[in-house]
Design an enzyme around this catalytic site. Structure first.
Site, PDB file in Angstrom:
ATOM      1  N   VAL A  14       1.009  -1.066   0.468  1.00  0.00           N
ATOM      2  CA  VAL A  14       0.268   0.202  -0.296  1.00  0.00           C
ATOM      3  C   VAL A  14       0.339   1.478  -0.446  1.00  0.00           C
ATOM      4  O   VAL A  14       0.585   2.254  -0.010  1.00  0.00           O
ATOM      5  CB  VAL A  14      -0.702  -0.176   2.021  1.00  0.00           C
ATOM      6  CG1 VAL A  14      -2.079  -1.462   1.131  1.00  0.00           C
ATOM      7  CG2 VAL A  14       0.198  -0.347   2.483  1.00  0.00           C
TER       8      VAL A  14
ATOM      9  N   LYS B 282      12.996  -1.319  10.280  1.00  0.00           N
ATOM     10  CA  LYS B 282      12.502  -2.332   9.493  1.00  0.00           C
ATOM     11  C   LYS B 282      12.873  -3.310  10.302  1.00  0.00           C
ATOM     12  O   LYS B 282      13.460  -4.184  10.033  1.00  0.00           O
ATOM     13  CB  LYS B 282      12.472  -2.765   8.573  1.00  0.00           C
ATOM     14  CG  LYS B 282      11.732  -3.753   6.842  1.00  0.00           C
ATOM     15  CD  LYS B 282      10.734  -3.014   6.754  1.00  0.00           C
ATOM     16  CE  LYS B 282       9.872  -4.302   5.699  1.00  0.00           C
ATOM     17  NZ  LYS B 282       8.736  -3.958   5.579  1.00  0.00           N
TER      18      LYS B 282
ATOM     19  N   ASP C 155      13.391  -2.337   1.346  1.00  0.00           N
ATOM     20  CA  ASP C 155      13.075  -1.581   1.695  1.00  0.00           C
ATOM     21  C   ASP C 155      13.722  -0.596   3.099  1.00  0.00           C
ATOM     22  O   ASP C 155      13.682   0.581   2.969  1.00  0.00           O
ATOM     23  CB  ASP C 155      12.140  -2.531   3.366  1.00  0.00           C
ATOM     24  CG  ASP C 155      10.634  -2.379   2.309  1.00  0.00           C
ATOM     25  OD1 ASP C 155      10.645  -2.153   0.960  1.00  0.00           O
ATOM     26  OD2 ASP C 155       9.631  -2.685   2.932  1.00  0.00           O
TER      27      ASP C 155
ATOM     28  N   GLY D 162       4.097  -6.372   5.642  1.00  0.00           N
ATOM     29  CA  GLY D 162       2.150  -6.908   5.770  1.00  0.00           C
ATOM     30  C   GLY D 162       1.219  -5.392   5.715  1.00  0.00           C
ATOM     31  O   GLY D 162       1.658  -4.528   5.906  1.00  0.00           O
TER      32      GLY D 162
HETATM   33  N1  LIG Z   1       2.025   7.465  -4.030  1.00  0.00           N
HETATM   34  C1  LIG Z   1       3.026   6.708  -4.884  1.00  0.00           C
HETATM   35  N2  LIG Z   1       2.969   7.126  -6.299  1.00  0.00           N
HETATM   36  C2  LIG Z   1       3.397   6.528  -7.346  1.00  0.00           C
HETATM   37  N3  LIG Z   1       4.415   5.488  -6.954  1.00  0.00           N
HETATM   38  C3  LIG Z   1       3.975   4.397  -5.383  1.00  0.00           C
HETATM   39  C4  LIG Z   1       2.841   5.328  -4.253  1.00  0.00           C
HETATM   40  N4  LIG Z   1       3.139   4.727  -3.695  1.00  0.00           N
HETATM   41  C5  LIG Z   1       4.230   3.859  -3.176  1.00  0.00           C
HETATM   42  N5  LIG Z   1       4.202   3.623  -4.861  1.00  0.00           N
HETATM   43  C6  LIG Z   1       5.020   2.320  -5.360  1.00  0.00           C
HETATM   44  O1  LIG Z   1       4.249   1.893  -5.089  1.00  0.00           O
HETATM   45  C7  LIG Z   1       5.086  -0.285  -5.007  1.00  0.00           C
HETATM   46  C8  LIG Z   1       5.283  -0.413  -3.669  1.00  0.00           C
HETATM   47  O2  LIG Z   1       5.094   0.337  -2.455  1.00  0.00           O
HETATM   48  P1  LIG Z   1       5.961   0.442  -0.853  1.00  0.00           P
HETATM   49  O3  LIG Z   1       6.684  -0.839  -1.434  1.00  0.00           O
HETATM   50  O4  LIG Z   1       5.772   1.975  -0.067  1.00  0.00           O
HETATM   51  O5  LIG Z   1       4.495  -0.490  -0.430  1.00  0.00           O
HETATM   52  P2  LIG Z   1       4.760  -0.875   1.009  1.00  0.00           P
HETATM   53  O6  LIG Z   1       3.821  -1.072   1.957  1.00  0.00           O
HETATM   54  O7  LIG Z   1       6.281  -1.241   2.129  1.00  0.00           O
HETATM   55  O8  LIG Z   1       5.375  -2.831   0.305  1.00  0.00           O
HETATM   56  P3  LIG Z   1       5.508  -3.780   0.921  1.00  0.00           P
HETATM   57  O9  LIG Z   1       4.423  -5.060   2.264  1.00  0.00           O
HETATM   58  O10 LIG Z   1       6.145  -5.199   0.479  1.00  0.00           O
HETATM   59  O11 LIG Z   1       6.757  -3.644   2.769  1.00  0.00           O
HETATM   60  C9  LIG Z   1       6.755   0.444  -4.814  1.00  0.00           C
HETATM   61  O12 LIG Z   1       6.587   0.293  -5.945  1.00  0.00           O
HETATM   62  C10 LIG Z   1       6.168   2.386  -4.674  1.00  0.00           C
HETATM   63  O13 LIG Z   1       7.037   2.446  -5.401  1.00  0.00           O
HETATM   64 MG   LIG Z   2       7.267  -2.181   2.501  1.00  0.00          MG
END
Ligand SMILES: Nc1ncnc2c1ncn2[C@@H]1O[C@H](COP(=O)(O)OP(=O)(O)OP(=O)(O)O)[C@@H](O)[C@H]1O
Ligand SMILES: [Mg+2]
Length: 230
Positions: free
Chosen positions: A13, A37, A53, A117
């Site tokens: 997300v 993390k 991350d 997650g």
């Molecule tokens: N506002 C946004 N605009 C464009 N791309 C985004 C935006 N927010 C997140 N992303 C992209 O979406 C993808 C997922 O985001 P992110 O890795 O931050 O999620 P996460 O919740 O940390 O995932 P995980 O559960 O794997 O840790 C990444 O490729 C990130 O660059």
């Molecule tokens: Mg993440």
């Protein structure tokens, strides 16, 4: 000293992106901000930090802490911590996480901890992300999305926090499209009506997103950072 646990309504997300962006904003205010993390899973990066991350969070915060401090547990499998731990036969050392967390708390003025997650992601059979948050005694920031289905995920996440006496600082609605579907456009209002939780801000989808500074600037425009650190 302020510390937050950034959780999400699901994997992908935007927890890392938002946490890194917040860290960049706080750093720009001249505040000593650390990141953590506690548990990462997934593919091992070929260069630098094992966890992608951790690499993103470290770069945005400008910290140069050893990987085993900011990410005490790395499990190289694309799975939940519980499954990865079983699969790799690597028990998860929770006391180690809490020791490293205390060290970071004593080093920085603000610490942002990215979860893994969602809130009910299993770490062991009887210990979930929600239990880790409680054990760390942290207030949470919940990253959610605006698209259809988010009401279910967001209400459940907030309810789990409330049922476990976890304080919620607020919600950040990521990838928000003000010209999106009816469900998307209504999401901030309806989420607030249903949960009563403060919406810290909405963050739009950033086209051609390739530099964390794009997120830092977007967060600076959309979120009152001062309210997070004072
Ligand atoms: N506002 C946004 N605009 C464009 N791309 C985004 C935006 N927010 C997140 N992303 C992209 O979406 C993808 C997922 O985001 P992110 O890795 O931050 O999620 P996460 O919740 O940390 O995932 P995980 O559960 O794997 O840790 C990444 O490729 C990130 O660059
Ligand atoms: Mg993440």
């Amino acid at each position: 000293m302020r510390a937050y646990f950034v959780t999400g309504t699901d994997t992908g997300v935007g927890k890392t992106t938002i946490t890194a962006g917040l860290a960049g904003c706080i750093r720009n205010l001249g505040i000593n901000v650390g990141i953590m993390k506690p548990i990462a899973t997934g593919l091992t990066e070929k260069k630098g930090y094992k966890s992608k991350d951790v690499a993103i969070l470290s770069e945005a915060s400008g910290t140069n802490d050893p990987e085993d401090l900011v990410n005490p547990i790395f499990l190289p499998a694309l799975a939940s911590p519980y499954d990865a731990s079983k699969l790799l036969n690597m028990p998860i050392d929770m006391p180690l996480i809490f020791t490293k967390f205390k060290k970071l708390l004593s080093t920085y003025d603000v610490v942002l901890v990215e979860g893994i997650g969602g809130i009910m992601t299993p770490i062991t059979k009887n210990f979930f992300v929600v239990d880790m948050i409680k054990a760390m005694a942290l207030e949470v920031i919940i990253v959610t999305r605006a698209s259809l289905g988010t009401l279910n995920h967001t209400v459940m996440t907030c309810k789990m926090c409330k049922d476990n006496d976890i304080k919620i600082k607020g919600l950040i609605i990521n990838n928000f499209d003000e010209k999106g579907t009816m469900a998307e456009k209504n999401a901030p209002t309806t989420i607030y009506e249903l949960t009563g939780i403060n919406i810290l801000g909405t963050i739009p989808f950033i086209k051609d997103f390739n530099d964390i500074n794009m997120m830092v600037k977007t967060i600076e425009r959309n979120i009152d950072i001062q309210s997070l650190i004072s």
